[in-house]
Design a protein around this motif. Structure first.
Motif, PDB file in Angstrom:
ATOM      1  N   MET A 178       0.528  -4.725 -54.322  1.00  0.00           N
ATOM      2  CA  MET A 178       0.970  -5.976 -54.924  1.00  0.00           C
ATOM      3  C   MET A 178       0.073  -7.135 -54.516  1.00  0.00           C
ATOM      4  O   MET A 178      -0.355  -7.932 -55.362  1.00  0.00           O
ATOM      5  N   MET A 179      -0.242  -7.239 -53.216  1.00  0.00           N
ATOM      6  CA  MET A 179      -1.043  -8.369 -52.735  1.00  0.00           C
ATOM      7  C   MET A 179      -2.452  -8.350 -53.318  1.00  0.00           C
ATOM      8  O   MET A 179      -3.059  -9.397 -53.542  1.00  0.00           O
ATOM      9  N   ASN A 180      -2.986  -7.141 -53.571  1.00  0.00           N
ATOM     10  CA  ASN A 180      -4.349  -7.001 -54.094  1.00  0.00           C
ATOM     11  C   ASN A 180      -4.393  -6.783 -55.607  1.00  0.00           C
ATOM     12  O   ASN A 180      -5.479  -6.549 -56.158  1.00  0.00           O
ATOM     13  N   PHE A 181      -3.214  -6.812 -56.247  1.00  0.00           N
ATOM     14  CA  PHE A 181      -3.149  -6.497 -57.684  1.00  0.00           C
ATOM     15  C   PHE A 181      -3.867  -5.169 -57.952  1.00  0.00           C
ATOM     16  O   PHE A 181      -4.672  -5.049 -58.879  1.00  0.00           O
ATOM     17  N   ASP A 182      -3.540  -4.175 -57.133  1.00  0.00           N
ATOM     18  CA  ASP A 182      -4.251  -2.897 -57.127  1.00  0.00           C
ATOM     19  C   ASP A 182      -3.393  -1.825 -57.794  1.00  0.00           C
ATOM     20  O   ASP A 182      -2.565  -1.165 -57.164  1.00  0.00           O
TER      21      ASP A 182
END
Length: 307
Positions: free
Chosen positions: A103-107
């Motif tokens: 989520m934090m890295n839009f991965d």
């Protein structure tokens, strides 16, 4: 331009890991486990690598390893121990941590890789209840503390929606429904939070009932026509942010006037806004469920009655 968040405050780390900021500082000073950078005003900042390391440290710590022992591990020993834990049956903490990083890295790739790992020894029902629900609860807290932005929340919930759609589609090949009961799932106007409703749609299909999924922001007036086609309807809705506390009673009165007049009609309600209601004060046929699990249990009771 790459807008992925690369710097985190110690408060971000606390919110994401569950480890108090004071404890993180002790681990830094005493065991040199993290190496923060400092801004020109001498404020600690942490990289995504530091966040990932802390989440892994937290995984070991929550699995009974003392922080002093973790600090003594070589890099290889540390990675091997993480691998051992994450390949065991108890992978919930690791999965939640990996979903946070995704989520934090839009991965998207990391999200589906993690999902593949937890799917090896779990059904989708178990994945949703054991992994996604705790993760979604944490997302709510992270959003409230400004650790994540709405774009983070939209990104990850879109992926989870996709997974629910895929598993529901697999069930929809069955058109032999067990009873004449039909479930209509909808959200009131101005309500867009539909993950819980989507999962309930999956559970109802899994139980062999016919569903009509209408989705977000559905005016009550547009539900009336359904009564011409089906005799035994159960309406299900989630009140997360709408209708608001001061409008919820009027909404239910409107529902009763438009739909409650028909025989064999029930309205099942879930979501934060229902905490403003008391079951004893509600009209007959309107029921409140505090959790998805309780609603599913009631669904199973209906199934038992049908037998």
């Amino acid at each position: 331009m790459n807008r992925v968040k690369k710097e985190f405050s110690i408060r971000d780390l606390e919110n994401l890991s569950g480890i108090k900021a004071h404890t993180i500082r002790i681990w830094e000073k005493r065991y040199n486990l993290l190496s923060p950078e400092r801004t020109s005003t001498n404020i600690r900042t942490y990289s995504i690598t530091s966040l990932q390391k802390l989440l892994n440290i937290t995984l070991l710590y929550n699995n009974g390893y003392k922080i002093s022992k973790i600090a003594e591990l070589s890099q290889k020993e540390f990675k091997d121990l993480i691998a051992t834990i994450t390949t065991s049956e108890s992978t919930q903490d690791h999965a939640v941590a990996s979903f946070k990083l995704a989520m934090m890295n839009f991965d998207q790739a990391l999200f589906f890789k993690t999902l593949e790992q937890v799917s090896e020894n779990r059904t989708f029902k178990e994945i949703f209840q054991d992994v996604f629900l705790p993760f979604l609860n944490e997302i709510g807290l992270l959003w409230q503390t400004d650790t994540i932005s709405p774009s983070h929340e939209h990104f990850i919930t879109h992926l989870i929606k996709h997974v629910i759609f895929v598993h529901t589609e697999k069930l929809n090949s069955n058109t032999d429904y067990d009873t004449d009961k039909t479930f209509v799932l909808f959200l009131p106007e101005n309500e867009i939070h539909e993950l819980g409703l989507l999962y309930l749609n999956y559970e109802i299909n899994l139980s062999g009932y016919k569903t009509i999924y209408l989705g977000q922001s559905m005016p009550l007036e547009n539900l009336v026509d359904l009564n011409k086609y089906f005799d035994n309807l159960y309406y299900i809705s989630y009140f997360t942010v709408a209708p608001s506390k001061d409008k919820i009673d009027a909404y239910l009165t409107n529902f009763q006037n438009l739909i409650g007049q028909y025989n064999k009609r029930e309205l099942w309600l879930l979501g934060q806004q229902t905490t403003h209601l008391e079951q004893a004060n509600l009209p007959q046929g309107i029921r409140i469920f505090s959790t998805i699990d309780i609603a599913i249990k009631e669904l199973n009771k209906l199934e038992t009655v049908n037998l």
